[in-house]
Design a protein around this motif. Structure first.
Motif, short mmCIF file in Angstrom:
data_model
loop_
_atom_site.label_atom_id
_atom_site.label_comp_id
_atom_site.label_asym_id
_atom_site.label_seq_id
_atom_site.Cartn_x
_atom_site.Cartn_y
_atom_site.Cartn_z
N TYR A 5 0.84 -1.20 0.00
CA TYR A 5 0.00 0.00 0.00
C TYR A 5 0.87 1.25 0.00
O TYR A 5 0.61 2.21 -0.74
CB TYR A 5 -0.91 -0.02 1.23
CG TYR A 5 -1.67 1.26 1.47
CD1 TYR A 5 -2.72 1.64 0.63
CD2 TYR A 5 -1.36 2.08 2.54
CE1 TYR A 5 -3.43 2.81 0.86
CE2 TYR A 5 -2.06 3.26 2.78
CZ TYR A 5 -3.08 3.61 1.94
OH TYR A 5 -3.79 4.77 2.16
N ASN A 6 1.90 1.24 0.82
CA ASN A 6 2.82 2.37 0.91
C ASN A 6 3.43 2.68 -0.45
O ASN A 6 3.47 3.83 -0.88
CB ASN A 6 3.91 2.00 1.93
CG ASN A 6 4.77 3.16 2.31
OD1 ASN A 6 4.30 4.15 2.82
ND2 ASN A 6 6.06 3.02 2.05
N GLN A 7 3.90 1.65 -1.13
CA GLN A 7 4.52 1.84 -2.45
C GLN A 7 3.51 2.39 -3.46
O GLN A 7 3.81 3.34 -4.19
CB GLN A 7 5.11 0.53 -2.95
CG GLN A 7 5.82 0.66 -4.28
CD GLN A 7 6.32 -0.66 -4.80
OE1 GLN A 7 5.60 -1.67 -4.74
NE2 GLN A 7 7.54 -0.67 -5.30
N VAL A 8 2.32 1.80 -3.49
CA VAL A 8 1.29 2.25 -4.44
C VAL A 8 0.93 3.71 -4.18
O VAL A 8 0.86 4.53 -5.09
CB VAL A 8 0.03 1.35 -4.34
CG1 VAL A 8 -1.15 1.96 -5.07
CG2 VAL A 8 0.33 -0.03 -4.88
N MET A 9 0.71 4.04 -2.92
CA MET A 9 0.31 5.41 -2.58
C MET A 9 1.43 6.41 -2.83
O MET A 9 1.17 7.53 -3.28
CB MET A 9 -0.15 5.49 -1.13
CG MET A 9 -1.54 4.95 -0.90
SD MET A 9 -2.79 5.62 -2.03
CE MET A 9 -2.55 7.37 -1.83
N ASN A 10 2.66 6.05 -2.54
CA ASN A 10 3.77 6.97 -2.81
C ASN A 10 3.86 7.28 -4.30
O ASN A 10 4.07 8.43 -4.68
CB ASN A 10 5.09 6.40 -2.28
CG ASN A 10 5.20 6.55 -0.78
OD1 ASN A 10 4.60 7.44 -0.18
ND2 ASN A 10 5.98 5.67 -0.16
N GLN A 11 3.67 6.28 -5.15
CA GLN A 11 3.70 6.52 -6.59
C GLN A 11 2.50 7.36 -7.02
O GLN A 11 2.63 8.27 -7.85
CB GLN A 11 3.75 5.21 -7.37
CG GLN A 11 3.93 5.42 -8.87
CD GLN A 11 5.19 6.21 -9.19
OE1 GLN A 11 6.29 5.82 -8.80
NE2 GLN A 11 5.06 7.32 -9.90
N PRO A 146 -5.53 13.82 -5.91
CA PRO A 146 -4.59 12.70 -5.87
C PRO A 146 -5.25 11.34 -6.08
O PRO A 146 -4.57 10.32 -6.16
CB PRO A 146 -3.99 12.79 -4.47
CG PRO A 146 -5.01 13.47 -3.65
CD PRO A 146 -5.75 14.40 -4.58
N GLY A 147 -6.56 11.29 -6.16
CA GLY A 147 -7.26 10.03 -6.38
C GLY A 147 -7.62 9.33 -5.09
O GLY A 147 -7.46 9.87 -4.00
N VAL A 148 -8.12 8.12 -5.22
CA VAL A 148 -8.55 7.32 -4.08
C VAL A 148 -7.33 6.92 -3.26
O VAL A 148 -6.32 6.46 -3.81
CB VAL A 148 -9.30 6.06 -4.56
CG1 VAL A 148 -9.65 5.15 -3.40
CG2 VAL A 148 -10.55 6.45 -5.32
N THR A 149 -7.43 7.10 -1.96
CA THR A 149 -6.30 6.78 -1.07
C THR A 149 -6.64 5.69 -0.05
O THR A 149 -5.79 5.35 0.76
CB THR A 149 -5.83 8.04 -0.32
OG1 THR A 149 -6.91 8.54 0.47
CG2 THR A 149 -5.34 9.10 -1.29
N ASP A 150 -7.84 5.17 -0.09
CA ASP A 150 -8.26 4.18 0.90
C ASP A 150 -7.56 2.84 0.68
O ASP A 150 -7.57 2.29 -0.42
CB ASP A 150 -9.78 3.96 0.86
CG ASP A 150 -10.54 5.17 1.31
OD1 ASP A 150 -10.05 5.89 2.22
OD2 ASP A 150 -11.63 5.43 0.76
#
Length: 155
Positions: A5-11, A146-150
């Motif tokens: 999740y961290n990697q996806v959200m950071n990108q 920034p889009g969906v962050t959940d």
């Protein structure tokens, strides 16, 4: 799961930031770390520091609020490297590892501390989420979604 999740959200955050000129990313917006880049730099500094403790390797962090990356390209390269290192690290862990203590020296107070590894990792990923939330607010103020962050929708 949290490392993924961290990697996806950071990108995702980097992709949103790329819609703004560098001056906007550096603009002091009154956030705790000033700007979008100030907040992103804080996250890189904290992750690099924690990885140095986890992997027993040197780090280049002198302060958690230090601006080491002033443009998105060089920042993004470091962010991607740290995310890969975090994924590789957690992928190699067993349940037994998670309950072992981690001894480290705090950067600010220069004191030795000890905490179980699972608590350290929860802190690391929660810290990321907390400050990415600040960045999403700053992006919305700049009219960038920034889009969906959940977590439940992304991993």
């Amino acid at each position: 799961m949290l490392a993924q999740y961290n990697q996806v959200m950071n990108q995702q955050i980097l992709d949103a930031c790329a819609k703004l000129p560098n001056e906007a990313l550096l603009q002091d917006m009154g956030a705790f770390f000033g700007s979008i880049m100030g907040t992103l730099n804080h996250l890189v500094n904290a992750d690099e520091l924690w990885l140095s403790r986890l992997l027993d390797r040197p780090h280049a962090v002198s302060a958690l609020n230090e601006i080491r990356f002033s443009n998105l390209k060089t920042f993004g390269e470091m962010r991607a490297k740290l995310d890969q290192d975090l994924l590789a690290y957690v992928d190699a862990l067993s349940d037994q590892h998670l309950h072992q203590p981690l001894r480290y020296t705090s950067l600010a107070a220069n004191q030795t501390r000890e905490e179980s590894l699972h608590k350290v990792l929860l802190h690391l990923f929660n810290h990321q989420t907390h400050h990415r939330g600040q960045v999403t607010t700053l992006l919305f103020q700049k009219k960038v979604d920034p889009g969906v962050t959940d977590l439940v929708f992304l991993v």
